[in-house]
Enzyme design. Sequence first.
Site, short mmCIF file in Angstrom:
data_model
loop_
_atom_site.label_atom_id
_atom_site.label_comp_id
_atom_site.label_asym_id
_atom_site.label_seq_id
_atom_site.Cartn_x
_atom_site.Cartn_y
_atom_site.Cartn_z
N TYR A 1 0.82 -1.22 0.00
CA TYR A 1 0.00 0.00 0.00
C TYR A 1 0.85 1.25 0.00
CZ TYR A 1 0.84 1.05 5.00
OH TYR A 1 1.42 1.39 6.20
N ARG B 1 -7.44 -20.47 -1.47
CA ARG B 1 -6.38 -20.26 -0.48
C ARG B 1 -5.29 -21.33 -0.60
NH1 ARG B 1 -4.56 -21.51 4.54
NH2 ARG B 1 -3.79 -19.77 5.78
N LYS C 1 6.52 -1.81 2.00
CA LYS C 1 5.29 -1.22 2.56
C LYS C 1 4.13 -2.20 2.37
CE LYS C 1 3.16 3.31 3.17
NZ LYS C 1 3.23 3.28 4.63
N GLU D 1 11.81 2.82 14.21
CA GLU D 1 10.90 3.87 13.74
C GLU D 1 9.65 3.85 14.59
OE1 GLU D 1 9.47 2.92 9.75
OE2 GLU D 1 9.51 0.79 10.25
N LEU E 1 10.86 1.53 7.29
CA LEU E 1 10.26 1.94 6.03
C LEU E 1 11.01 3.19 5.55
CD1 LEU E 1 7.70 1.42 4.15
CD2 LEU E 1 6.86 3.53 5.19
N1 PDD Z 1 2.56 5.29 7.42
N2 PDD Z 1 7.17 4.18 9.11
C1 PDD Z 1 6.05 3.44 9.07
C2 PDD Z 1 6.03 2.11 9.74
C3 PDD Z 1 4.90 3.94 8.41
O1 PDD Z 1 3.79 3.19 8.36
C4 PDD Z 1 4.96 5.23 7.81
C5 PDD Z 1 3.78 5.80 7.07
C6 PDD Z 1 6.15 5.96 7.89
C7 PDD Z 1 6.30 7.32 7.26
O2 PDD Z 1 6.35 7.20 5.86
P1 PDD Z 1 5.90 8.38 4.88
O3 PDD Z 1 6.70 9.59 5.24
O4 PDD Z 1 6.23 7.87 3.55
O5 PDD Z 1 4.43 8.57 5.11
C8 PDD Z 1 7.24 5.40 8.54
C9 PDD Z 1 1.36 5.65 6.67
C10 PDD Z 1 1.09 7.11 6.64
C11 PDD Z 1 0.21 4.81 7.20
O6 PDD Z 1 0.42 3.61 7.36
O7 PDD Z 1 -0.87 5.34 7.43
#
Ligand code: PDD
Length: 287
Positions: A33, A99, A146, A180, A204
């Site tokens: 995603y 599945r 992601k 993170e 990420l």
């Molecule tokens: N999340 N780390 C993780 C685990 C994340 O899920 C996200 C973003 C980030 C920041 O990434 P970016 O700057 O590209 O948004 C770091 C999104 C917003 C979410 O899952 O809703």
Amino acid sequence: MAELACLNGRIMPISEAKIPIEDRGLQFGDSIYEVIRAYSGHLWLLDRHMERLKASILALNITGVNLNEVESQIKMTLQRSGIGDAIVYLQITRGVAPRSHAIPQNITPNIIITVRHIQKFPEELYATGVKAVLVEETRWARRDIKATNLLPNILAYNEARRRGAFEAIFVDQADGMVTEGSHTNVFAVINGVLRTPPADHRILPGVTREFVLWLASKEGIEVDVSPLPVSELMEAEEIFLTGTLTEILGVTLLENKIVGTGTVGTITKRLHSAFREEVRKAIESAA
Ligand code: PDD
């Protein structure tokens, strides 16, 4: 203005978009995603999101996705919604099949897009900063992809909420390194130097993180991208979180310890106003 979904190229009300029960995204989390923000109709850092999407697709070897089409579907759905300040959610699942752990060949991915009004954080949060807590890193080893397997992230986030905090920051118990946040990347200012962990498999590669690193070098701020021990984070002068929804948000309380002076730090504020200035310029040049 209307919140909308786009399912495999067809735009419809979100409540009407349906996925079959044997979709592999539902059964295995076999899907990836992106979350993209639009400011006044401008899709912020869209190219970077599309590059990361491509990397996720390659990492999972999801076949049959035409990225140019996905990009036009995003733009079309946003335009049709008429929403200026929007959150675009894009999910691509490997597709529908009986599945099986074996990855089926020649199935068609499902491409899901929603466009919704953004629920902005109150401005006051950026002025006062937030509390973050530390949680044990319990996720898989490929956090750079992601993927939609976010169970540890949502559990960590909800634990943070229960403990009166805005975000949970993961710490790897094996080596004491900060990775993170549950949905953000982490930065700290330590001895005047801006620090953040490297974009390896452990985090990420946040689009906002990368933009902030670019902004910092433009602003002449000294940067050190290297593993960040939690012991150093605890002593940081400033801490902030970055993310698509979050932008750049100061952390003024870590667990029950006041960070720096207890107010949002000067480098944090400087980077956030530079960030907003860049957004303003992008909207202006797109108009
Ligand atoms: N999340 N780390 C993780 C685990 C994340 O899920 C996200 C973003 C980030 C920041 O990434 P970016 O700057 O590209 O948004 C770091 C999104 C917003 C979410 O899952 O809703």
